[in-house]
Design a protein around this motif. Structure first.
Motif, PDB file in Angstrom:
ATOM      1  N   PHE A  32       0.815  -1.237   0.016  1.00  0.00           N
ATOM      2  CA  PHE A  32      -0.084  -0.069   0.166  1.00  0.00           C
ATOM      3  C   PHE A  32       0.691   1.047   0.005  1.00  0.00           C
ATOM      4  O   PHE A  32       2.126   1.235   0.354  1.00  0.00           O
ATOM      5  CB  PHE A  32      -0.973   0.104   1.169  1.00  0.00           C
ATOM      6  CG  PHE A  32      -1.813  -1.083   1.298  1.00  0.00           C
ATOM      7  CD1 PHE A  32      -3.040  -1.028   0.619  1.00  0.00           C
ATOM      8  CD2 PHE A  32      -1.394  -2.184   2.267  1.00  0.00           C
ATOM      9  CE1 PHE A  32      -3.795  -2.392   0.449  1.00  0.00           C
ATOM     10  CE2 PHE A  32      -2.377  -3.353   2.137  1.00  0.00           C
ATOM     11  CZ  PHE A  32      -3.623  -3.456   1.424  1.00  0.00           C
ATOM     12  N   CYS A  33       0.279   2.382  -0.336  1.00  0.00           N
ATOM     13  CA  CYS A  33       0.766   3.669  -0.263  1.00  0.00           C
ATOM     14  C   CYS A  33      -0.191   4.592   0.147  1.00  0.00           C
ATOM     15  O   CYS A  33      -1.290   4.841  -0.178  1.00  0.00           O
ATOM     16  CB  CYS A  33       1.236   3.967  -1.774  1.00  0.00           C
ATOM     17  SG  CYS A  33       2.004   5.575  -1.620  1.00  0.00           S
ATOM     18  N   GLY A  34       0.255   5.208   1.228  1.00  0.00           N
ATOM     19  CA  GLY A  34      -0.394   6.481   1.911  1.00  0.00           C
ATOM     20  C   GLY A  34       0.126   7.690   1.442  1.00  0.00           C
ATOM     21  O   GLY A  34       1.280   7.996   1.543  1.00  0.00           O
ATOM     22  N   VAL A  35      -0.714   8.701   0.970  1.00  0.00           N
ATOM     23  CA  VAL A  35      -0.395   9.868   0.307  1.00  0.00           C
ATOM     24  C   VAL A  35      -1.067  10.906   1.188  1.00  0.00           C
ATOM     25  O   VAL A  35      -2.338  11.044   1.395  1.00  0.00           O
ATOM     26  CB  VAL A  35      -0.764   9.986  -1.165  1.00  0.00           C
ATOM     27  CG1 VAL A  35      -0.243  11.400  -1.689  1.00  0.00           C
ATOM     28  CG2 VAL A  35      -0.218   8.861  -1.822  1.00  0.00           C
ATOM     29  N   ALA A  36      -0.424  12.066   1.557  1.00  0.00           N
ATOM     30  CA  ALA A  36      -0.960  13.154   2.221  1.00  0.00           C
ATOM     31  C   ALA A  36      -0.206  14.428   1.890  1.00  0.00           C
ATOM     32  O   ALA A  36       1.157  14.468   1.710  1.00  0.00           O
ATOM     33  CB  ALA A  36      -0.652  13.040   3.766  1.00  0.00           C
TER      34      ALA A  36
END
Ligand code: PGA
Ligand code: ZN
Length: 411
Positions: A32-36
């Motif tokens: 997974f990749c979390g982007v913010a």
């Protein structure tokens, strides 16, 4: 609990809604990749977490964030790699320790917040949960749709007019997003017609948060116009102000419409507005150090069930919030993640407030991105309200569209 490990963290510059650079973080696990992305204020409080900028005048007018990106990739990432994305508190505390300053000036509040929010996004994705559901684990409240604070008239530091007060909101009573948005857009259309008729077509230009920027100097006039439109409908709707008084406070006086007002005069002005209009809240009525006059106004406003809200006064900082509560200065509070710099502290700020019956309003910044994290945060924390600007401009409607989407799922 099972662990999902952080593999890599990278960051890049993107433009915010004012055309200034800000940063966007991508945090990778195996799957997974979390982007913010991180927003930026214009009427910032003195006690906010530091925003690390490059200061190189030859690039983006000194506002580049390459140093902050370097801090993420070279200092923060090596320490966080191998930690579990479910260890939000541990990760945030470690970053705070690595920074070691009171206002996060070494690593940068912007760098730390980007990572902190990206951790939560990756964690939610790993659990295959919508973000608001995952964030709900940090709170002991039922998720709830917030009331919309739609900022339809802009002044202060967000506009090129001479209106001292910064924000004039409508707040429909419903938390049915579709109804609230339909009503808000209808009022905005009518408002446009009304100001063009009275002040000419340039008055329909817009400010940083998408509200109109009419050539008005009188602080009460926008409330008059908004109320004349709102009262014609059968939707129950309140009005709210963010005065951002700090931005026109000079040497002990408040400069409004070329007049220098004493604190006492301003206090009386608010008392009159509270008596005359269906206000739900007044934010930052006095400058950021004036806990005592906040408390005086609060005592009066309590009788009318109007909330006195801290923003620059409290800066989402648990210590400042405790101080404001102790002094009786506030009955409401603005929650802005980038004022404090880690999700853990944001959650702490909300919990302290809720425990003390302080009404929470989660908020965007005047310089925004398309990131809609605050929408999920507002729902998960059961916040009373959310400030996301006028219901136009991509970076503002991103928040409203996310709320609308969550609302469909919650029904
Ligand atoms: P800012 O304004 O994002 O420019 O600080 C918003 C506010 O004062 O609430
Ligand atoms: Zn404010």
């Amino acid at each position: 609990m099972f662990k999902i490990l952080i593999k890599n963290i990278s960051a890049k510059e993107i433009l915010d809604s004012r055309g200034n650079p800000t940063l966007e973080v991508s945090l990778w696990t195996e799957n997974f990749c979390g982007v913010a992305a991180v927003p930026s204020g214009a009427s910032t409080g003195k006690y906010e977490a530091a925003e690390l900028r490059d200061g190189d005048k030859n690039r983006f007018n000194g506002l580049g964030v390459k140093k902050a990106i370097q801090n993420i990739e070279k200092i923060i990432a090596p320490k966080l790699n191998g930690m579990s994305v479910f260890d939000q508190v541990k990760i945030d505390n470690l970053m705070k320790k690595m920074d070691g300053t009171k206002n996060k000036s070494r690593l940068g509040g912007n760098a730390m917040l980007g990572v902190s929010l990206a951790v939560a996004r990756a964690a939610a994705a790993s659990k295959n949960q919508p973000l608001y559901k995952y964030l709900g684990n940090f709170f002991n409240v039922k998720p709830q749709m917030p009331r919309l604070y739609m900022n339809l008239i802009n002044g202060g530091k967000h506009a090129n007019n001479d209106l001292a007060f910064q924000e004039y909101h409508i707040v429909p009573e419903t938390n049915d997003m579709e109804k609230a948005l339909e009503f808000g857009t209808a009022v905005f259309r009518e408002l446009k017609k009304a100001v063009i008729k009275k002040y000419g077509k340039l008055s329909a230009n817009i400010g940083d948060e998408g509200g109109l920027v009419p050539d008005i100097t009188d602080a009460e006039e926008p409330l008059k116009i908004l109320w004349s439109i709102v009262k014609m409908s059968n939707v129950k709707c309140y009005l709210a102000l963010d005065v951002a008084a700090n931005s026109f406070y000079e040497k002990g006086k408040y400069i409004i419409n070329n007049k220098k007002l004493k604190t006492e005069d301003l206090l009386n002005l608010y008392k009159n507005l509270i008596k005359r209009y269906p206000m739900v809240s007044i934010e930052d009525p006095f400058h950021e150090e004036d806990f005592d006059n906040f408390a005086r106004l609060r005592e009066f406003a309590d009788k009318f069930k109007v909330k006195i809200v801290g923003d620059d006064l409290t800066v989402t900082n648990p210590e400042r919030i405790k101080q404001a509560i102790k002094k009786g200065s506030i009955s409401g509070i603005i929650i802005k993640p980038n004022q404090i710099g880690t999700l853990t502290e944001v959650i702490e700020a909300i919990k302290i407030s809720q425990k003390n019956n302080i009404t929470c309003i989660v908020s965007h910044r005047s310089g925004e991105t398309n990131d809609d994290f605050i929408s999920d945060l507002a729902v998960a924390s059961g916040a009373f309200g959310i400030k996301a600007g006028a219901p136009i401009r991509g970076e503002r409607v991103a928040k409203y569209n996310r709320l609308w989407e969550i609302n469909r799922g919650l029904k």
